[in-house]
Design a protein around this motif. Structure first.
Motif, PDB file in Angstrom:
ATOM      1  N   LEU A  60       0.826  -1.206   0.000  1.00 48.78           N
ATOM      2  CA  LEU A  60       0.000   0.000   0.000  1.00 48.78           C
ATOM      3  C   LEU A  60       0.864   1.261   0.000  1.00 48.78           C
ATOM      4  O   LEU A  60       0.562   2.229  -0.701  1.00 48.78           O
ATOM      5  N   ILE A  61       1.943   1.246   0.766  1.00 53.09           N
ATOM      6  CA  ILE A  61       2.839   2.405   0.842  1.00 53.09           C
ATOM      7  C   ILE A  61       3.479   2.689  -0.513  1.00 53.09           C
ATOM      8  O   ILE A  61       3.597   3.840  -0.927  1.00 53.09           O
ATOM      9  N   THR A  62       3.894   1.644  -1.214  1.00 55.79           N
ATOM     10  CA  THR A  62       4.590   1.807  -2.494  1.00 55.79           C
ATOM     11  C   THR A  62       3.627   1.910  -3.682  1.00 55.79           C
ATOM     12  O   THR A  62       4.065   1.940  -4.828  1.00 55.79           O
ATOM     13  N   LEU A  63       2.342   1.955  -3.399  1.00 52.45           N
ATOM     14  CA  LEU A  63       1.296   2.065  -4.422  1.00 52.45           C
ATOM     15  C   LEU A  63       1.260   0.873  -5.374  1.00 52.45           C
ATOM     16  O   LEU A  63       0.846   1.001  -6.535  1.00 52.45           O
ATOM     17  N   LYS A  64       1.697  -0.267  -4.899  1.00 51.46           N
ATOM     18  CA  LYS A  64       1.517  -1.497  -5.658  1.00 51.46           C
ATOM     19  C   LYS A  64       0.026  -1.827  -5.725  1.00 51.46           C
ATOM     20  O   LYS A  64      -0.452  -2.412  -6.690  1.00 51.46           O
ATOM     21  N   TYR A  65      -0.676  -1.422  -4.671  1.00 57.73           N
ATOM     22  CA  TYR A  65      -2.133  -1.580  -4.584  1.00 57.73           C
ATOM     23  C   TYR A  65      -2.721  -0.236  -4.184  1.00 57.73           C
ATOM     24  O   TYR A  65      -2.185   0.442  -3.314  1.00 57.73           O
ATOM     25  N   VAL A  66      -3.837   0.120  -4.820  1.00 57.30           N
ATOM     26  CA  VAL A  66      -4.531   1.358  -4.464  1.00 57.30           C
ATOM     27  C   VAL A  66      -6.017   1.043  -4.355  1.00 57.30           C
ATOM     28  O   VAL A  66      -6.617   0.522  -5.300  1.00 57.30           O
ATOM     29  N   LEU A  67      -6.579   1.359  -3.199  1.00 59.98           N
ATOM     30  CA  LEU A  67      -8.020   1.225  -2.998  1.00 59.98           C
ATOM     31  C   LEU A  67      -8.687   2.511  -3.484  1.00 59.98           C
ATOM     32  O   LEU A  67      -8.249   3.608  -3.130  1.00 59.98           O
ATOM     33  N   PRO A 109      -8.956   8.048  -4.474  1.00 63.74           N
ATOM     34  CA  PRO A 109      -8.186   6.950  -3.881  1.00 63.74           C
ATOM     35  C   PRO A 109      -8.131   7.131  -2.364  1.00 63.74           C
ATOM     36  O   PRO A 109      -8.159   8.253  -1.854  1.00 63.74           O
ATOM     37  N   TYR A 110      -8.044   6.021  -1.666  1.00 66.76           N
ATOM     38  CA  TYR A 110      -7.812   6.071  -0.225  1.00 66.76           C
ATOM     39  C   TYR A 110      -6.303   6.150  -0.021  1.00 66.76           C
ATOM     40  O   TYR A 110      -5.587   5.191  -0.313  1.00 66.76           O
ATOM     41  N   ILE A 111      -5.832   7.292   0.429  1.00 64.95           N
ATOM     42  CA  ILE A 111      -4.396   7.464   0.661  1.00 64.95           C
ATOM     43  C   ILE A 111      -4.025   6.861   2.010  1.00 64.95           C
ATOM     44  O   ILE A 111      -4.885   6.611   2.856  1.00 64.95           O
ATOM     45  N   LEU A 112      -2.749   6.637   2.220  1.00 63.08           N
ATOM     46  CA  LEU A 112      -2.273   5.909   3.400  1.00 63.08           C
ATOM     47  C   LEU A 112      -2.802   6.449   4.733  1.00 63.08           C
ATOM     48  O   LEU A 112      -3.269   5.659   5.551  1.00 63.08           O
ATOM     49  N   PRO A 113      -2.779   7.754   4.991  1.00 66.94           N
ATOM     50  CA  PRO A 113      -3.319   8.209   6.283  1.00 66.94           C
ATOM     51  C   PRO A 113      -4.778   7.813   6.498  1.00 66.94           C
ATOM     52  O   PRO A 113      -5.184   7.458   7.603  1.00 66.94           O
ATOM     53  N   THR A 114      -5.564   7.846   5.435  1.00 66.95           N
ATOM     54  CA  THR A 114      -6.963   7.440   5.539  1.00 66.95           C
ATOM     55  C   THR A 114      -7.070   5.957   5.864  1.00 66.95           C
ATOM     56  O   THR A 114      -7.883   5.547   6.698  1.00 66.95           O
ATOM     57  N   LEU A 115      -6.254   5.142   5.217  1.00 64.81           N
ATOM     58  CA  LEU A 115      -6.273   3.703   5.497  1.00 64.81           C
ATOM     59  C   LEU A 115      -5.881   3.421   6.944  1.00 64.81           C
ATOM     60  O   LEU A 115      -6.519   2.604   7.618  1.00 64.81           O
ATOM     61  N   LEU A 116      -4.860   4.105   7.432  1.00 64.95           N
ATOM     62  CA  LEU A 116      -4.436   3.921   8.818  1.00 64.95           C
ATOM     63  C   LEU A 116      -5.549   4.331   9.777  1.00 64.95           C
ATOM     64  O   LEU A 116      -5.793   3.665  10.786  1.00 64.95           O
ATOM     65  N   LEU A 117      -6.233   5.410   9.458  1.00 62.12           N
ATOM     66  CA  LEU A 117      -7.339   5.866  10.285  1.00 62.12           C
ATOM     67  C   LEU A 117      -8.482   4.856  10.294  1.00 62.12           C
ATOM     68  O   LEU A 117      -9.044   4.546  11.343  1.00 62.12           O
ATOM     69  N   LYS A 118      -8.812   4.319   9.123  1.00 58.03           N
ATOM     70  CA  LYS A 118      -9.893   3.333   9.027  1.00 58.03           C
ATOM     71  C   LYS A 118      -9.586   2.105   9.884  1.00 58.03           C
ATOM     72  O   LYS A 118     -10.458   1.580  10.557  1.00 58.03           O
TER      73      LYS A 118
END
Length: 128
Positions: A60-67, A109-118
């Motif tokens: 997720l950090i390296t954008l190999k996958y993006v939600l 896209p759900y960026i990393l801070p949003t994913l961490l928050l979720k």
């Protein structure tokens, strides 16, 4: 595109069940699992990354996958996952496609801070 063995394995065990709240989770069980579009996408990433949380987050950090939040075929909110080198997929299509069908509209896209928050707020937001 054909369904790869990893996704086929998840497809054979997954049953859609809407959340009663906003609860994002990885479905780690080997038995049949139930979840919604986010759960399907997160679980698929986790499986592609050999069930490793470190590799999951690195992907997720390296954008190999993006939600991506999008409008789904029925017009409601929906999450799809883009996998670098594979394409797009979700719990409706259940296979990789090079482009999202026209019935889907990408919103953001759900960026990393949003994913961490979720994930961090999951215990507070879950009403299962």
């Amino acid at each position: 595109m054909a369904v790869d063995p990893v996704q086929a394995s998840l497809n054979g065990r997954f049953t859609y069940r809407p959340d009663r709240g906003e609860s994002w989770r990885i479905l780690t069980g080997e038995d049949p699992v139930e979840g919604d579009c986010e759960d399907y996408a997160l679980t698929l990433i986790w499986l592609y990354e050999a069930r490793s949380m470190l590799r999951f987050w690195w992907g997720l950090i390296t954008l190999k996958y993006v939600l991506w939040h999008c409008t789904g075929p029925g017009g409601g909110g929906h999450v799809v996952v883009w996998c670098r080198g594979r394409g797009w997929t979700d719990n409706i299509q259940r296979k990789m496609v090079p482009n999202l069908p026209p019935t889907y509209r990408r919103r953001f896209p759900y960026i990393l801070p949003t994913l961490l928050l979720k994930f961090g707020l999951r215990p507070l937001l879950s009403r299962r």
